[in-house]
Scaffold this active site. Structure first.
Site, PDB file in Angstrom:
ATOM      1  N   ASN A  21       1.188  -2.024   2.162  1.00 11.49           N
ATOM      2  CA  ASN A  21       0.721  -1.417   3.418  1.00 11.49           C
ATOM      3  C   ASN A  21      -0.326  -2.258   4.149  1.00 11.49           C
ATOM      4  O   ASN A  21      -0.468  -2.153   5.358  1.00 11.49           O
ATOM      5  CB  ASN A  21       0.217   0.014   3.178  1.00 11.49           C
ATOM      6  CG  ASN A  21      -1.014   0.072   2.319  1.00 11.49           C
ATOM      7  OD1 ASN A  21      -1.287  -0.830   1.526  1.00 11.49           O
ATOM      8  ND2 ASN A  21      -1.773   1.135   2.457  1.00 11.49           N
TER       9      ASN A  21
ATOM     10  N   GLU B  52      -7.666   0.553  -7.444  1.00 11.38           N
ATOM     11  CA  GLU B  52      -7.813   1.229  -6.158  1.00 11.38           C
ATOM     12  C   GLU B  52      -6.502   1.999  -5.982  1.00 11.38           C
ATOM     13  O   GLU B  52      -5.457   1.392  -5.797  1.00 11.38           O
ATOM     14  CB  GLU B  52      -8.011   0.159  -5.078  1.00 11.38           C
ATOM     15  CG  GLU B  52      -8.241   0.669  -3.707  1.00 11.38           C
ATOM     16  CD  GLU B  52      -9.326   1.694  -3.657  1.00 11.38           C
ATOM     17  OE1 GLU B  52     -10.402   1.465  -4.224  1.00 11.38           O
ATOM     18  OE2 GLU B  52      -9.071   2.755  -3.074  1.00 11.38           O
TER      19      GLU B  52
ATOM     20  N   GLN C 176      10.998   5.772   0.323  1.00 13.75           N
ATOM     21  CA  GLN C 176       9.778   6.397   0.836  1.00 13.75           C
ATOM     22  C   GLN C 176      10.126   7.511   1.827  1.00 13.75           C
ATOM     23  O   GLN C 176       9.513   8.575   1.830  1.00 13.75           O
ATOM     24  CB  GLN C 176       8.919   5.313   1.494  1.00 13.75           C
ATOM     25  CG  GLN C 176       7.468   5.657   1.683  1.00 13.75           C
ATOM     26  CD  GLN C 176       6.748   5.990   0.385  1.00 13.75           C
ATOM     27  OE1 GLN C 176       7.152   5.575  -0.688  1.00 13.75           O
ATOM     28  NE2 GLN C 176       5.692   6.797   0.493  1.00 13.75           N
TER      29      GLN C 176
ATOM     30  N   GLY D 108      -1.390   2.423 -11.757  1.00 14.21           N
ATOM     31  CA  GLY D 108      -2.747   1.962 -12.036  1.00 14.21           C
ATOM     32  C   GLY D 108      -3.255   2.462 -13.383  1.00 14.21           C
ATOM     33  O   GLY D 108      -3.821   1.692 -14.171  1.00 14.21           O
TER      34      GLY D 108
ATOM     35  N   GLU E 224     -14.239  -2.622  -3.803  1.00 15.82           N
ATOM     36  CA  GLU E 224     -13.831  -3.845  -3.116  1.00 15.82           C
ATOM     37  C   GLU E 224     -14.730  -3.953  -1.891  1.00 15.82           C
ATOM     38  O   GLU E 224     -15.405  -3.005  -1.526  1.00 15.82           O
ATOM     39  CB  GLU E 224     -12.372  -3.738  -2.701  1.00 15.82           C
ATOM     40  CG  GLU E 224     -11.522  -3.278  -3.860  1.00 15.82           C
ATOM     41  CD  GLU E 224     -10.100  -3.721  -3.760  1.00 15.82           C
ATOM     42  OE1 GLU E 224      -9.844  -4.901  -4.012  1.00 15.82           O
ATOM     43  OE2 GLU E 224      -9.255  -2.895  -3.424  1.00 15.82           O
TER      44      GLU E 224
ATOM     45  N   CYS F 162      -4.090   4.334   2.182  1.00 13.31           N
ATOM     46  CA  CYS F 162      -4.802   5.112   1.139  1.00 13.31           C
ATOM     47  C   CYS F 162      -5.820   6.002   1.807  1.00 13.31           C
ATOM     48  O   CYS F 162      -6.209   7.030   1.277  1.00 13.31           O
ATOM     49  CB  CYS F 162      -5.557   4.242   0.154  1.00 13.31           C
ATOM     50  SG  CYS F 162      -4.868   2.668  -0.156  1.00 13.31           S
TER      51      CYS F 162
HETATM   52  C1  UN1 Z   1      -5.674   1.296   2.767  1.00 14.78           C
HETATM   53  O1  UN1 Z   1      -5.754   2.417   3.253  1.00 14.78           O
HETATM   54  O2  UN1 Z   1      -4.777   1.042   1.958  1.00 14.78           O
HETATM   55  O3  UN1 Z   1     -10.195   1.589   6.211  1.00 14.78           O
HETATM   56  C2  UN1 Z   1      -6.631   0.232   3.163  1.00 14.78           C
HETATM   57  C3  UN1 Z   1      -9.042   1.292   6.513  1.00 14.78           C
HETATM   58  C4  UN1 Z   1      -8.591  -0.151   6.412  1.00 14.78           C
HETATM   59  C5  UN1 Z   1      -8.158  -0.446   5.025  1.00 14.78           C
HETATM   60  C6  UN1 Z   1      -7.235   0.575   4.469  1.00 14.78           C
HETATM   61  N1  UN1 Z   1      -9.658  -1.030   6.812  1.00 14.78           N
HETATM   62  O4  UN1 Z   1      -8.247   2.142   6.886  1.00 14.78           O
END
Ligand code: UN1
Length: 497
Positions: A154, A252, A333, A235, A466, A286
């Site tokens: 993603n 993560e 998906q 994970g 991270e 995420c």
């Molecule tokens: C992710 O959601 O997999 O804060 C990373 C954010 C982006 C990074 C997302 N800078 O939505």
């Protein structure tokens, strides 16, 4: 597989090489079904080659002064700036998100590279006074060795940059396995470091499936640290594998991020931010907002505005300038998202908008799902608890600030959260009481910046971060140093006179 498709290779020990078995796999555009190219379908033997190369490159890279290592990373940042548009376009074709977002993804890697390359002249430890005279005490960061990096599709440039750049600045060498849906972007990202002059073996990439490449990388005894972003299921399985041999792993994983909307909120702002947080990247972040916890006094109003906006979002190929929302990454998906929508219906939630695959005209060639909003969602329903990773969000009505925070925290995950209010006391109390790694006020749940720590509480991760300077702790080991220049035996804790 299509005949005549362009073929690509792994990068091991400074050379572009095919998989030993000769096997290949295809990368496909999820908006159109177009085949983009063939990449190595590597196996454990290729991982073995890559880890060996990384292990052999480690002593020289470790001894290269950190400011010199960083010069190469600054050059990589400059190469990324020069190739931003090319990478963004390839990324849109390979995983579907719209061009504005893929440009942002590359920009995030540029930001990360400049930020962390700056650490080449810091990597600060500290000095401390010793208990004894004529004895110096200080601590320094030391690299660990070979790092295994496994990343999702993603954010196929940003997330690898969060891991690869700090691993390298600390003096480690890297074997990188990109997601199977985005191998081409992964290969192009590695090319950037080759152009920047990184020595052979310092960064290697092996494309292929999790089973065969990812597992072999994690299991390899010479890999000292693993950094993984992806599903909670994978994970935790990798973490178990690492725990058995005491290997460090930074995880993560999932999120079920929520925004609270209070009665005094600016509803126009909340609508803009929530549409962007729920449906940007087709909800495949995420950090996506998949729960909207709204006070009953403004629920109907907010729901109307959200539905109105969701209906107007234009689905399409992310390369087209008028597209708001691209496809989801794959047929699998798409099916998973649709199954969750069925679950929501069965649980008694009310579908306000969306809830189906979009197949009109050209959309039928790709994997498009209509932006979906459920109302009357109970906080314990599966659709309010499980990560869907698609363009689906829930409206959960609440009666008070306290109950909103309680509902927000009733999740196995704890990545990001937000509150919309003009009441400073409510905002500050939310910051205190929300149990997530990232909290926003009057902003959606997405949009983290690279120089602050990124990660989550509970089952989102395992305590590592991270981004920020905190990421350096994943990729370095502290070394405490004592230099006794008294010329005699001085016993700590004992010789106190
Ligand atoms: C992710 O959601 O997999 O804060 C990373 C954010 C982006 C990074 C997302 N800078 O939505």
């Amino acid at each position: 597989m299509s005949a005549g498709a362009e073929t690509f290779k792994n990068y091991i020990n400074g050379r572009w090489v095919g998989a030993r078995s000769g096997a290949m796999m295809e990368s496909v555009n999820p908006a159109t079904g177009e085949a983009l190219g063939l990449v190595p379908r590597s196996g454990p033997e290729d991982v073995e080659d890559a880890v060996r190369a990384a292990a052999e490159a480690f002593p020289a890279w470790r001894r290269t002064p950190a400011p010199r290592r960083a010069e190469i990373l600054f050059r990589a940042a400059e190469r990324l700036v020069a190739r931003k548009e090319e990478l963004a376009r390839l990324m849109t074709r390979e995983m579907g998100k719209v061009l504005a977002e893929t440009r942002g993804d590359v920009q995030e890697a540029i930001d990360m590279s400049y930020f962390i390359a700056g650490e080449g002249r810091r990597l600060h430890g500290y000095t401390a006074p010793s208990e004894m005279p004529q004895k110096a005490a200080y601590c320094v960061r030391a690299p660990l060795g070979v790092v295994g990096i496994i990343t999702p599709w993603n954010f196929p440039v940003a997330i690898p940059s969060w891991k690869i750049v700090p691993a390298l600045v600390c003096g480690n060498t890297v074997v990188f396995k990109p997601a199977s849906y985005t191998p081409l972007v992964g290969l192009k990202f590695v090319e950037i470091f080759e152009e920047a002059g990184l020595p052979p073996g310092a960064l290697n990439i092996v494309t292929g499936p999790g089973q065969g490449v990812g597992d072999a990388l994690v299991a390899h005894p010479q890999v000292r640290v693993v950094s993984f972003t992806g599903s909670t299921e994978t994970g935790l399985r990798l973490a178990e594998q690492c725990a058995r041999v005491g290997k460090r792993i930074s995880l993560e994983m999932g999120g079920k991020n929520a925004a609270i909307v209070m009665p005094d909120a600016d509803l126009g702002l909340a609508t803009d931010a929530l549409i962007w947080s729920a449906f940007g990247t087709s909800g495949q972040r995420c950090t996506a907002c998949s729960r909207i916890i709204v006070h009953k006094a403004v629920k109907a109003d907010l729901a109307d505005q959200l539905v109105e906006r969701a209906k107007r979002l234009r689905l399409g190929d992310g390369l087209e300038p008028d597209t708001d929302v691209g496809p989801v990454v794959s047929g699998a998906q798409l099916d998973r998202i649709h199954q969750y929508v069925q679950v929501g219906r069965q649980e008694g939630a009310r579908l306000l908008v969306g809830g189906s695959r979009a197949q009109e005209g050209a959309l039928g060639r790709g994997y498009f799902y209509t932006p979906t909003i459920f109302d009357r969602v109970g906080p314990r329903m599966r659709i309010a608890q499980e990560e869907i990773f698609g363009p689906v969000t829930d409206i959960i009505e609440t009666e008070s600030f306290e109950s909103a925070v309680t509902v927000l925290n009733e999740s196995r995950y704890g990545l990001s959260a937000s509150i919309f209010t003009r009441d400073i006391n409510a905002a500050m109390r939310a910051i205190d009481d929300i149990d997530t790694g990232i909290v926003y006020v009057n902003h959606g749940t997405i949009g983290a910046e690279v120089h602050l720590p990124f990660g989550g509480t509970k089952e989102t991760g395992n305590g590592h971060r991270e981004g920020g300077l905190q990421v350096l702790d994943v990729f370095s080991e502290w070394k405490a140093v004592y230099v006794d220049y008294s010329g005699r035996l001085q016993r700590a804790q004992i010789d106190r006179e």
